[in-house]
Write an enzyme that holds these catalytic residues in place. Structure first.
Site, mmCIF file in Angstrom:
data_model
loop_
_atom_site.group_PDB
_atom_site.id
_atom_site.type_symbol
_atom_site.label_atom_id
_atom_site.label_comp_id
_atom_site.label_asym_id
_atom_site.label_seq_id
_atom_site.Cartn_x
_atom_site.Cartn_y
_atom_site.Cartn_z
ATOM 1 N N SER A 135 23.776 68.829 -10.391
ATOM 2 C CA SER A 135 24.657 68.752 -9.232
ATOM 3 C C SER A 135 24.445 67.435 -8.513
ATOM 4 O O SER A 135 23.380 66.809 -8.622
ATOM 5 C CB SER A 135 24.349 69.914 -8.272
ATOM 6 O OG SER A 135 25.027 69.765 -7.039
ATOM 7 N N TYR A 164 19.260 75.839 -3.550
ATOM 8 C CA TYR A 164 20.183 75.272 -4.530
ATOM 9 C C TYR A 164 19.803 73.831 -4.847
ATOM 10 O O TYR A 164 19.730 73.426 -6.016
ATOM 11 C CB TYR A 164 21.608 75.352 -3.994
ATOM 12 C CG TYR A 164 22.676 74.952 -4.984
ATOM 13 C CD1 TYR A 164 23.192 75.879 -5.884
ATOM 14 C CD2 TYR A 164 23.180 73.659 -5.010
ATOM 15 C CE1 TYR A 164 24.181 75.520 -6.795
ATOM 16 C CE2 TYR A 164 24.165 73.295 -5.912
ATOM 17 C CZ TYR A 164 24.665 74.229 -6.797
ATOM 18 O OH TYR A 164 25.641 73.869 -7.705
#
Length: 244
Positions: free
Chosen positions: A147, A160
């Site tokens: 990400s 995350y």
């Protein structure tokens, strides 16, 4: 071999986790369009019906398997069914993931564990078990989904960002270790894409404006924007690229 032929995936078998929607669905369809047979993984087999239809419309085979990647025994089942149905696995796309948003001071241990168990631990176990098969045949492609937050940290997404940061480093570690076995391990690190997990940001007018101001293209990414990247990294055209 002509260069465009090196992008073909005919005769290859690919596992894609989180294939029922969003980025995973788009990448699975891309691999099928390039000629690969697919193993489609989601928490519930019924969620995969539309993806199966899209895959089989391209003329390749598909196998839908229910799997919660937090449960290692279910990952073993995916590998067993893949080998039983296709006899091998050539490509793994680790896309399954979850996100929980909250300020760090309020972040629950339950949410922390859920995110890390899914986004990092399950991903590593999929890599490890699939890697055993690939090492045995001295060939394979692993594509992890990292990400933008692997690098930027984000806001209110401590678990995350931590997990995706670890995915980026795990990708490099496995690439170093398995290059000798002719296995290429790379990651795609999407920025802001139009998916279910970013819907709250898209719907927040102020956050949406702030995000768009930071994107040079001036728009959110679409799942289809990853199709070329995943086919390239799964194909012979990327045989000398690893750890990126």
């Amino acid at each position: 071999m002509p260069i465009l032929d090196r992008f073909r995936l005919d005769g290859k078998t690919a596992i894609v986790t989180g294939a029922s929607r969003g980025l995973g669905k788009a990448m699975a369809v891309a691999l099928a369009e390039a000629g690969a047979d697919l193993v489609l993984v989601s928490t519930a087999e019924k969620n995969l019906a539309d993806t199966v239809d899209r895959i089989e419309a391209t003329g390749v085979k598909s196998l839908a398997v229910a799997c919660n990647v937090q449960e290692y025994e279910q990952i073993d089942t995916v590998l067993s069914k893949t080998l039983e149905f296709y006899g091998t696995v050539d490509i793994l796309v680790n896309n399954a993931g979850v996100i929980r948003r909250a300020p760090a001071r309020e972040y629950s241990i339950e949410d922390w564990n859920t995110v890390l168990q899914t986004n990092l631990n399950g991903l590593f176990y999929f890599c490890r078990e699939t890697g055993k098969v690939m090492i045995g045949k001295n060939r394979g492609k692993i594509i992890n989904i990292a990400s933008l937050l692997s690098f930027s940290g984000g806001i209110n997404v401590a678990a995350y960002a931590s997990g995706k940061g670890a995915v980026a480093q795990l990708t490099k570690a496995l690439a170093n270790e398995w290059a000798v076995h002719n296995i290429q391990v790379n990651a795609i690190a999407p920025g802001y894409f139009q998916t279910d997990i970013t819907k709250s940001l898209q719907d927040d007018k102020e956050r949406n404006r702030q995000i768009l101001e930071r994107i040079p293209a001036g728009r959110w990414g679409r799942p289809e924007d990853l199709k070329g990247a995943v086919v390239f990294l799964a194909s012979d055209a990327s045989d000398y690229i690893t750890g990126h």
